[in-house]
Design an enzyme around this catalytic site. Structure first.
Site, PDB file in Angstrom:
ATOM      1  N   SER A  45      -7.984 -40.631 -10.896  1.00 36.80           N
ATOM      2  CA  SER A  45      -8.894 -41.218 -11.879  1.00 36.80           C
ATOM      3  C   SER A  45     -10.335 -40.733 -11.726  1.00 36.80           C
ATOM      4  O   SER A  45     -11.088 -40.728 -12.709  1.00 36.80           O
ATOM      5  CB  SER A  45      -8.856 -42.746 -11.787  1.00 36.80           C
ATOM      6  OG  SER A  45      -9.182 -43.187 -10.484  1.00 36.80           O
ATOM      7  N   ASP A 181     -17.710 -49.127 -10.979  1.00 40.25           N
ATOM      8  CA  ASP A 181     -17.028 -50.247 -10.326  1.00 40.25           C
ATOM      9  C   ASP A 181     -16.900 -49.914  -8.848  1.00 40.25           C
ATOM     10  O   ASP A 181     -17.542 -48.983  -8.362  1.00 40.25           O
ATOM     11  CB  ASP A 181     -15.666 -50.539 -10.986  1.00 40.25           C
ATOM     12  CG  ASP A 181     -14.763 -49.311 -11.036  1.00 40.25           C
ATOM     13  OD1 ASP A 181     -14.720 -48.560 -10.034  1.00 40.25           O
ATOM     14  OD2 ASP A 181     -14.083 -49.106 -12.057  1.00 40.25           O
ATOM     15  N   HIS A 184     -15.084 -46.191  -8.638  1.00 45.96           N
ATOM     16  CA  HIS A 184     -15.321 -45.089  -9.576  1.00 45.96           C
ATOM     17  C   HIS A 184     -16.816 -44.864  -9.810  1.00 45.96           C
ATOM     18  O   HIS A 184     -17.567 -45.836  -9.953  1.00 45.96           O
ATOM     19  CB  HIS A 184     -14.655 -45.367 -10.931  1.00 45.96           C
ATOM     20  CG  HIS A 184     -13.169 -45.469 -10.850  1.00 45.96           C
ATOM     21  ND1 HIS A 184     -12.502 -46.664 -11.020  1.00 45.96           N
ATOM     22  CD2 HIS A 184     -12.229 -44.537 -10.609  1.00 45.96           C
ATOM     23  CE1 HIS A 184     -11.202 -46.457 -10.895  1.00 45.96           C
ATOM     24  NE2 HIS A 184     -11.003 -45.180 -10.645  1.00 45.96           N
TER      25      HIS A 184
END
Length: 213
Positions: A45, A181, A184
């Protein structure tokens, strides 16, 4: 006559020299990229760009900086075993000159075996080289009270002679101003990561100059 003090000084000098040799060993020359060469950013991600828009992902920013096509081959949630299974098709499809591998974070988060994660990353390096592409490895933070690079990435880089961007992702995830967050980066964080990767590529000979964006 060698005194205990001078002997200690010699030991310290030797230790410093060894440390410098280890640091220098991570400066691995990369083949110069031609203008039509393809770079693949391969990962989870963080490579995908979670927490930002697609145009703000680190592969998208890196493409603008280095002036070469950068393929975003990031899959959210992927572990190293999944990356290893997926990599051959990506290499065959894109035929890259350089692959940037940023994987292992989900293995660490899920408390999967570090040895297996390291073995999977090593095999990804071997597969990439077998296809004629160079490798850059991005170190992922270890789990703990402090955000610091997991030692497995340095060990892989040293034993396999891989170019390593070791600290930047850890620095980004330790700075709340650069995070979307807990795990990330935000747009500013992804830009910093792209700039660090571009700087490594420039230092190790893959590109000669950058285009400011």
């Amino acid at each position: 006559m060698i005194t205990k003090r001078s002997q200690s000084g010699i030991y310290l000098l030797v230790a410093v020299c060894v440390a410098l040799m280890v640091a220098c060993s991570l400066t691995v020359r990369l083949p110069k990229l031609e203008r039509d060469d393809v770079v693949v950013a391969f990962g989870d991600s963080i490579t995908f760009g979670a927490g930002a828009t697609p145009q703000e992902s680190y592969p998208a920013i890196l493409e603008k900086i280095i002036g070469r096509r950068v393929v975003n081959a990031g899959v959210p949630g992927e572990v190293t075993a999944g990356g290893l299974a997926r990599l051959p098709k990506v290499l065959e499809r894109e035929k890259p000159a350089l692959v940037i591998i940023c994987l292992g974070g989900n293995d660490l988060l899920r408390s999967m075996g570090k040895k297996q994660a390291a073995d999977n990353i090593r095999e990804m390096v071997r597969l990439t080289r077998k296809h004629g592409a160079a490798v850059v490895l991005i170190g992922v933070p270890a789990l703990g009270l402090s955000v610091s690079p997991d030692p497995l990435y340095r060990e892989i880089a040293e034993t396999m002679n891989v170019s390593l961007e070791e600290k930047t992702l850890s620095e980004i995830l330790a700075d709340s101003a650069l995070k979307a967050d807990l795990i990330h980066p935000n747009a500013a964080g992804y830009r910093r990561l792209a700039e660090a990767v571009a700087a490594l590529m420039r230092k190790n000979g893959a590109i000669e100059s950058t285009t400011s964006q």
